[in-house]
Design an enzyme around this catalytic site. Structure first.
Site, short mmCIF file in Angstrom:
data_model
loop_
_atom_site.label_atom_id
_atom_site.label_comp_id
_atom_site.label_asym_id
_atom_site.label_seq_id
_atom_site.Cartn_x
_atom_site.Cartn_y
_atom_site.Cartn_z
N LEU A 153 32.25 39.78 38.12
CA LEU A 153 31.07 40.40 38.17
C LEU A 153 30.00 39.34 39.11
CD1 LEU A 153 30.73 41.23 34.37
CD2 LEU A 153 31.52 42.63 36.23
N CYS A 154 30.45 38.53 39.82
CA CYS A 154 29.83 37.59 40.64
C CYS A 154 29.17 38.56 41.88
CB CYS A 154 30.42 36.73 41.23
SG CYS A 154 30.40 35.24 40.21
N HIS A 155 27.92 38.31 42.23
CA HIS A 155 27.51 38.90 43.55
C HIS A 155 27.95 38.27 44.80
CE1 HIS A 155 24.61 39.98 40.21
NE2 HIS A 155 24.27 41.11 41.13
N MET A 202 28.41 29.45 40.04
CA MET A 202 29.80 29.79 39.97
C MET A 202 30.25 29.38 41.59
SD MET A 202 29.93 30.98 37.16
CE MET A 202 31.86 30.94 37.48
N GLU A 203 29.64 29.55 42.77
CA GLU A 203 30.29 29.12 43.64
C GLU A 203 30.52 27.44 43.71
OE1 GLU A 203 27.80 31.10 43.46
OE2 GLU A 203 28.91 32.82 44.67
N ASP A 262 48.27 20.17 43.33
CA ASP A 262 49.36 20.94 44.23
C ASP A 262 50.05 19.81 44.92
OD1 ASP A 262 50.96 22.97 45.42
OD2 ASP A 262 49.77 22.91 47.22
#
Lengths: 159, 159, 159, 159, 159, 159
Positions: F76-78, F114-115, F129
């Site tokens: 739902l992120c723009h 969020m970024e 990793d």
């Protein structure tokens, strides 16, 4: 010439450069490159473009789409609201070469040089892919920025 | 040399070639290309690699990731289960150039030439991006397949 | 007919179904759909295909690339090693329609129905995009699986 | 109706149309489409939506994400700063159909019709994927633009 | 414990490790992590899961899709033919926490630990995104590999 | 605290929230998280950073690229026009931990929390990793928002 590379901070760490304070201006970049092949291979490309098996048309589409993938591919590129992409491919029989020229424009805070160069590279790679069964010795060469306009650093036109 | 381009069917329509009946074999491709720049720019790259601001290390990572994006970028490429990617970048002061060599391997039904070439192109574009504030006149040149092995068409080694 | 949806576990939670124990077999799926438009719009498409402004050729490329993006778009689809994609677009003047048929093949543990359907949808959306300045009332219709073969559930052929 | 397709230049070459001089306005597009299935399949969808195995909820998320992938999928689409996506799915027992309606908005220089149509297509494909083990004969139909507002070409409302 | 990091060659350069000679075996990895939030926020999540506004269901879908993006996100990861992804999210009122557990399987030449960890991270980030208007102080914690099986290095089970 | 989750409409359906009426302001978010490992593993990371085998440098690049993939990963992120990403990784020998801090900025209608969180998660996953052959018991912990500024909801600073 700048004595440092702007993609690194004072500690030498890579970053995506801060462009918040740069002005939104109209920006244009034009890049160009070529793929040299055997005359017989070029004849196949030429035949297709005229009638069927359209190498040139497919490479143009791939190049346009490639411009949109630039920020995905180049680690420190900003995502950019591209307003135009135009790609020309020309068959140069004298040089046994296909030339690819991409023009990219945006209204933004940073330039579109990388988008234009990426479009050219993807276009030329697509020509390679479609012709490689006939000719694995093709060479991509002379990929460079022809000109760019807009932004604080002003215009650049290749010598 | 084949007289037709395999990426088109009998009607001249592009298709992703049928590889179902090809054997799964081990395949290797090595591609190479270069970016020529002013000696002052090369000095900045070299300084970074030795100490900080690591252009070479970042270009290597971008090239490896680029190899994985090949089927996204090149319209008629098959998705391929890559088993290895290695990328070398060398600073060549005599030629005022950075050379990029990519080796890609897979166990599959089609070759990895495009993956190796795409890795080289993305690696060189990344060098361009990181140095462009210092030098917009850099030229990417001599991008080509050096060799490939495996598959029905056998080995190719550039002249 | 199965009385439950396999994409949900016993608790009703979505999952990507376990296919590890399924056999690797050759699988084929063919899907088809259409876009209906005004006769004048179809005339523009047809003119381009014959001479220039090649809507059909671009839609074909977009459809082939769309097949490769299926697992990115459809949440519970497995990534699949596609071995062939072929896409046909036909101009049907009687129905004032462009039909798009996609054939996708793989050697894998699950079928390629979604890849064929996604190719058709992206191909038809691309026709819409290129014609929309002339005709916003176009309708995409009759997108369906024509047939699929291979795998434990065997063949399906649309009635 | 325009007599030419704007996605081609005077020479008939595809390009991403120049939108730099277009005004930034608020733009809305609403698209809709349907997937018809057997009543027994629809019953499975309905049961899941009420209790568990939520086909409708998953298709809605896939559709929203699909809107964001439009410029990746459709070759000549511009990247667009979407400001809203809303997707409704309705179960229509009379027609044995699920309807999907997507509304997309942006403040930009070009419209969001393709984003709304892509959302609908990805939503319907996701329903297909989740129900296909029960019913391979489902048909996606009547995918079309319902309305769009904003921009120089003004409003469009489907007949 | 190995005394060197395998993702670097003898010269210290990063590479995608050669896995061509590794056996194709069935591989499983299970990862788990948590997001801690205020009890009031957890109550909103719980209410939605029971009735509407399904945070848990959306996070599950995002996690499954995230597993498929691993090789895009993690530079040196190989693309892997995933055969199963299952994701559980549990509401733990005692700890005011949502736990996310992902199980990923493949038949391949390298393991799926990174795919399982990426699924968990994307699932937890999605919970954060959907709850952040109510609570910006949520903390993601204890993300780790629980177990992995298959391949030459054998099984690992977290202490 | 809001009593509802804004990512759902009145009917409980997920949507990408309408941000058209929000002001374009400068926004900053800083997130941070850590990965704890055995002291011997940390020694390998440290050795590489100083000389060769640069885990830290590669994780930084992956984190920056991860920030650009946020809208692809989180449903739902723009999509957001990021103007800056900076990522720091610190080796903390006392805690046998690598800390990762990401700062993201934009001029936009919604924030970049969020970024910043996604950058941190991808950076830490990349460390995992590269070190996992030596140590599968590493734990990612304390991933959280440190602060955010800009927008109607104003500033947040973690306690």
């Amino acid at each position: 010439m700048k004595q440092t590379l702007t993609h690194f901070d004072a500690a030498g760490h890579a970053h995506m450069v801060d462009i918040a304070d740069k002005a939104v201006t109209h920006r244009v970049a034009v890049a160009r490159g070529s793929i040299r092949m055997k005359p017989e291979t070029l004849a196949l490309v030429k035949r297709g473009s005229a009638k069927k098996g359209d190498v040139i048309g497919i490479a143009r589409i791939a190049a346009i789409q490639g411009a949109k993938r630039t920020a995905d591919l180049i680690p420190l590129c900003h995502p950019i609201p591209i307003t135009r992409v135009a790609v020309e491919l020309e068959i140069d029989e004298a040089a046994s070469t296909v030339h690819c020229t991409a023009t990219v424009e945006c209204d933004g805070k940073t330039g579109v040089e990388m988008e234009a160069l990426t479009a050219v590279q993807v276009g030329l790679l697509t020509v390679y892919d479609m012709c490689k069964a006939a000719d694995r010795g093709m060479v991509i060469e002379q990929v460079r920025l022809l000109e760019k306009h807009g932004g604080k650093s002003g215009s650049f036109v290749a010598a």
